[in-house]
Design an enzyme around this catalytic site. Sequence first.
Site, PDB file in Angstrom:
ATOM      1  N   PRO A  31      50.539  -9.806  11.208  1.00 42.57           N
ATOM      2  CA  PRO A  31      50.613 -11.103  10.523  1.00 42.57           C
ATOM      3  C   PRO A  31      49.275 -11.784  10.224  1.00 42.57           C
ATOM      4  CG  PRO A  31      51.293 -11.327  12.810  1.00 42.57           C
ATOM      5  CD  PRO A  31      51.108  -9.867  12.568  1.00 42.57           C
ATOM      6  N   HIS A  45      46.646 -25.712   0.458  1.00 43.14           N
ATOM      7  CA  HIS A  45      45.402 -25.584   1.233  1.00 43.14           C
ATOM      8  C   HIS A  45      44.341 -24.905   0.382  1.00 43.14           C
ATOM      9  CE1 HIS A  45      46.882 -26.207   5.582  1.00 43.14           C
ATOM     10  NE2 HIS A  45      47.790 -26.695   4.756  1.00 43.14           N
ATOM     11  N   LYS A  87      50.394 -11.708   4.932  1.00 43.05           N
ATOM     12  CA  LYS A  87      50.747 -10.976   3.713  1.00 43.05           C
ATOM     13  C   LYS A  87      52.214 -10.543   3.596  1.00 43.05           C
ATOM     14  CE  LYS A  87      46.969 -10.829   1.412  1.00 43.05           C
ATOM     15  NZ  LYS A  87      46.946 -12.278   1.212  1.00 43.05           N
ATOM     16  N   TYR A 131      42.730 -12.974   0.803  1.00 46.72           N
ATOM     17  CA  TYR A 131      43.620 -13.954   1.446  1.00 46.72           C
ATOM     18  C   TYR A 131      44.529 -14.633   0.421  1.00 46.72           C
ATOM     19  CZ  TYR A 131      45.142 -17.362   4.902  1.00 46.72           C
ATOM     20  OH  TYR A 131      45.907 -18.114   5.752  1.00 46.72           O
ATOM     21  N   TYR A 190      41.557 -19.946  12.215  1.00 46.33           N
ATOM     22  CA  TYR A 190      41.673 -18.593  12.784  1.00 46.33           C
ATOM     23  C   TYR A 190      40.526 -18.450  13.783  1.00 46.33           C
ATOM     24  CZ  TYR A 190      44.916 -17.136   9.043  1.00 46.33           C
ATOM     25  OH  TYR A 190      45.990 -17.009   8.195  1.00 46.33           O
TER      26      TYR A 190
END
Length: 388
Positions: A292, A72, A296, A384, A200
């Site tokens: 979560p 991704h 990570k 990220y 998200y």
Amino acid sequence: MHTQVAIIGAGPAGLLLSHLLHLQGIESVVLESRSRADIEATIRAGVLEQGSMDILNESGVGERMRSEGALHHGFELSFGGRRHRIDLTALTGKAITVYAQHEVIKDLVAARLAAQGTLLFEVSEVQLHNIDSEAPAVSYQHAGQAQHLQADFVIGCDGFHGVSRPSMPEHLRQDFQRIYPFGWFGILVESAPSSEELIYAQHERGFALVSTRSPSVQRLYFQCDPKDDVNNWSDDRIWAELHQRLENNDGWQLKEGRIFQKNIIGMRSFVTTTMQHGRLFLAGDAAHIVPPTGAKGMNLAVGDVRILSQALNDFYRHGRHDQLAAYTENALKRVWRAEYFSWWMTSLLHTFADASSFQQQMQRAELEFVVNSKAMATALAENYVGAF
Ligand code: FAD
Ligand code: DHB
């Protein structure tokens, strides 16, 4: 029985450590309380940072991840009725792979067994002994027999509820913790993906996340009461909630399908220091937990064992103690950065029942800042993908 390194726990931390040590010619024994079938079927994390992908590839266990995982290059943030793309690769030059944790586990178990590694499943009554001497040991029950394993080092990779962290002397430990007033309701669904990238979503009804597992299985999460019971949630109620939190007026629709797994996870931030005492070292969830949201946890476990395997290699190959001595300090730099990021992303995206109207406006302003400022978007993207 004697081994160089006794490893408690066959999660990503324990299995990868055993594999990396093997590649350096260091022998280990892994003791796991659950069965092989159980660890290979437990649904948990799904996102691998570039650095975790690199170490799996470099150590020869990345083949299935490359062919079955999905690379991704970005994800979407949804709030205020709109979706905004965070282009990870344009902002950082890096990407992530969505590949389920239990598939990583299967790949590592297969590699250890192919190399005749000793992996003992369904052990019980694990106890650590003499960790502050140069001859630590582990006692346990296996196949109805009491066993004793002598080692040079004991590595606690046994997760948050394991025995290793409580075996550290109380007076040397300091714990830092935050428990969040919400959890995640996770489902696995038989359907085609609704979106090519993860979404998200911040919504007044609570956070929601669209992730994936394969072209035919999708992973979805939504914020819930951590004390709720999955039985309170019929499939219809779940879909109604997800549609409300995820759909805007842009024509995009969430694909429904057969829900074949439901679970609720609580959320906490936790760090223990020290991560070592004498010949006992902690790695992964045994030493730290993140909520979560930033994906990570598994990546931190991989990061710890990368440092530890190098330090153990320095010890066995060159007789050096300095990297072992610096383990906690080196690991914690990365851990605290990830703790900060996971806390920040959680705060940015979840609904807090006690937030004042002013705090709600601040959250919205921060989201706007993130998607409208290249500097903020880059900061999010760097954290990220793990570019720190
Ligand atoms: P674990 O995976 O917990 O492994 C510990 C092992 O030790 C277990 O197999 C356990 O059975 C065994 N054990 C425990 N006690 C004993 C004992 N006394 N004796 C012997 N064995 C013992 N992380 C990410 O990076 N990305 C994500 O997208 C992500 N999403 C997540 C989603 C969910 C729903 C959850 C729950 C977690 C998620 N995480 C994510 C976190 C990630 O799953 C964990 O951080 C990761 O599993 C840590 O690996 P570990 O090897 O340290 O511990
Ligand atoms: C998944 C889990 C996460 O915590 C996350 O941030 C993204 C994806 C997943 O399980 O797919």
